[in-house]
Design a protein around this motif. Structure first.
Motif, PDB file in Angstrom:
ATOM      1  N   ASN A   1       0.914   1.946  -4.264  1.00  0.00           N
ATOM      2  CA  ASN A   1      -0.337   1.739  -3.526  1.00  0.00           C
ATOM      3  C   ASN A   1      -0.131   1.643  -2.002  1.00  0.00           C
ATOM      4  O   ASN A   1      -0.913   2.186  -1.219  1.00  0.00           O
ATOM      5  CB  ASN A   1      -1.063   0.491  -4.057  1.00  0.00           C
ATOM      6  CG  ASN A   1      -0.139  -0.706  -4.267  1.00  0.00           C
ATOM      7  OD1 ASN A   1       1.047  -0.664  -3.927  1.00  0.00           O
ATOM      8  ND2 ASN A   1      -0.667  -1.767  -4.853  1.00  0.00           N
TER       9      ASN A   1
ATOM     10  N   ASP B   1       9.087  -1.557  -0.245  1.00  0.00           N
ATOM     11  CA  ASP B   1       8.218  -2.450  -1.029  1.00  0.00           C
ATOM     12  C   ASP B   1       8.884  -2.595  -2.399  1.00  0.00           C
ATOM     13  O   ASP B   1       9.849  -1.877  -2.710  1.00  0.00           O
ATOM     14  CB  ASP B   1       6.813  -1.810  -1.133  1.00  0.00           C
ATOM     15  CG  ASP B   1       5.796  -2.696  -1.835  1.00  0.00           C
ATOM     16  OD1 ASP B   1       6.070  -3.900  -2.004  1.00  0.00           O
ATOM     17  OD2 ASP B   1       4.730  -2.181  -2.227  1.00  0.00           O
TER      18      ASP B   1
ATOM     19  N   SER C   1       5.315  -2.632  -8.973  1.00  0.00           N
ATOM     20  CA  SER C   1       4.136  -3.312  -8.432  1.00  0.00           C
ATOM     21  C   SER C   1       3.459  -4.161  -9.499  1.00  0.00           C
ATOM     22  O   SER C   1       3.687  -3.976 -10.702  1.00  0.00           O
ATOM     23  CB  SER C   1       3.156  -2.266  -7.895  1.00  0.00           C
ATOM     24  OG  SER C   1       3.644  -1.737  -6.690  1.00  0.00           O
ATOM     25  N   MET C   2       2.581  -5.056  -9.051  1.00  0.00           N
ATOM     26  CA  MET C   2       1.862  -5.939  -9.976  1.00  0.00           C
ATOM     27  C   MET C   2       1.086  -5.103 -11.001  1.00  0.00           C
ATOM     28  O   MET C   2       0.442  -4.128 -10.627  1.00  0.00           O
ATOM     29  CB  MET C   2       0.864  -6.815  -9.209  1.00  0.00           C
ATOM     30  CG  MET C   2       1.514  -7.841  -8.338  1.00  0.00           C
ATOM     31  SD  MET C   2       0.300  -8.870  -7.477  1.00  0.00           S
ATOM     32  CE  MET C   2      -0.181  -7.806  -6.118  1.00  0.00           C
TER      33      MET C   2
END
Ligand code: CP
Ligand code: NVA
Length: 299
Positions: free
Chosen positions: A160, A219, A223-224
């Motif tokens: 994202n 990052d 991701s979540m």
């Protein structure tokens, strides 16, 4: 028409420049803006964890003289079960002036924003994180006065945060090396085609991609809400470490939206080292979001 802040790609360069310039002014002279959101209330819905976004929106809105209400979508029935989302939104609009949503359902945020009832701000979805990247662009501009010719390198997942960075690059056309494991690159071929331009390169060698870079960004690898935990195996050699930093330009900055998994996508040495600007990045979230709030709330 109400104004929303869903994706960087919805805006022109001129509009984005105005938001960034306002953020800089608020940072320089916060007192001047202390009643810009007087009598306004921001509602916030977090369907995923958040530290920075929660704090920066909450404190930022209060510093503009506004109020903040955190709402739980289950508690208020914002799930099309007890009543329709449209009906919930119409009621919300009687009490709040703007809503920030973090969820795992980008389409839902777009749908709500199209209902044109109150401004909707995207506080992260599975598809993008526009407040993060616009805040990061503010940090980059503070560090490098001449950011037009800057070489930026992303090392990590196709996620994202990267999507919002690609949106920004398509508008500002700065040089961007996106370094992604081959397997994940192949999986995203269609998207890559859409973003193609002469200043954008997709690579899979972190050292090659970091050469002469002024800004290395990464990052988390997962991701979540991501289910495919297996994909971590593709990121061998993708940890941003001293060797990668030393390959980049001497004055390179290291950026990470946080939270970080120390020892995975970045070593502690780099995260806490002299090139790291991660805390300035976190703080700048507040100024950019204050500017976004003023932008969407202005009639
Ligand atoms: N960078 C960021 O959005 O942090 P949070 O998930 O803690 O809000
Ligand atoms: N890509 C990360 C960003 C967190 C701010 C996630 O979605 O979990």
């Amino acid at each position: 028409m109400v104004k929303n802040f869903i994706d960087i790609s919805d805006f022109s360069k001129k509009q984005l420049n105005e938001i960034i310039s306002l953020a800089k002014k608020i940072k320089k002279n916060p007192k001047k803006y202390s009643s810009f959101c007087k009598d306004k209330t921001l509602g916030m819905i977090f369907e995923k964890q958040s530290l920075r976004t929660r704090l920066s929106f909450n404190v930022g809105m209060q510093k503009l003289g506004g109020k903040v209400l955190e709402l739980n979508s289950k508690d208020i029935g914002f799930d099309n079960k007890r009543e329709t989302n449209q009906d919930v939104l119409n009621v919300l609009a009687q009490f709040i002036d703007c809503i920030m949503i973090r969820n795992n359902n980008h389409k839902k945020i777009i749908k709500i924003s199209k209902q044109n009832v109150i401004p909707v701000i995207n506080g992260l979805t599975e598809q993008s994180h526009p407040c993060q990247i616009l805040g990061d662009f503010l940090t980059i501009q503070e560090k490098f006065k001449n950011y037009n010719n800057l070489q930026i390198t992303w090392i990590g997942d196709f996620n994202n945060v990267l999507m919002s960075l690609l949106h920004l690059q398509k508008i500002y056309l700065f040089k961007l090396n996106v370094v992604i494991p081959n397997k994940i690159l192949n999986f995203n071929k269609q998207k890559i085609k859409y973003y193609s331009n002469k200043n954008l390169k997709f690579l899979s060698d972190p050292l090659l991609g970091s050469r002469n870079s002024k800004c290395i960004m990464t990052d988390v690898w997962l991701s979540m809400g991501e289910k495919n935990k297996n994909k971590i195996k593709y990121f061998k050699n993708f940890t941003v470490n001293k060797k990668i930093i030393n390959t980049a330009s001497k004055d390179v900055i290291f950026m990470h939206c946080l939270p970080a998994k120390r020892g995975q996508e970045v070593t502690s040495e780099v995260l806490d080292g002299k090139n790291s600007v991660v805390l300035q990045q976190a703080q700048n979230r507040m100024f950019i979001q204050q500017a976004i709030l003023i932008y969407v709330l202005k009639k």
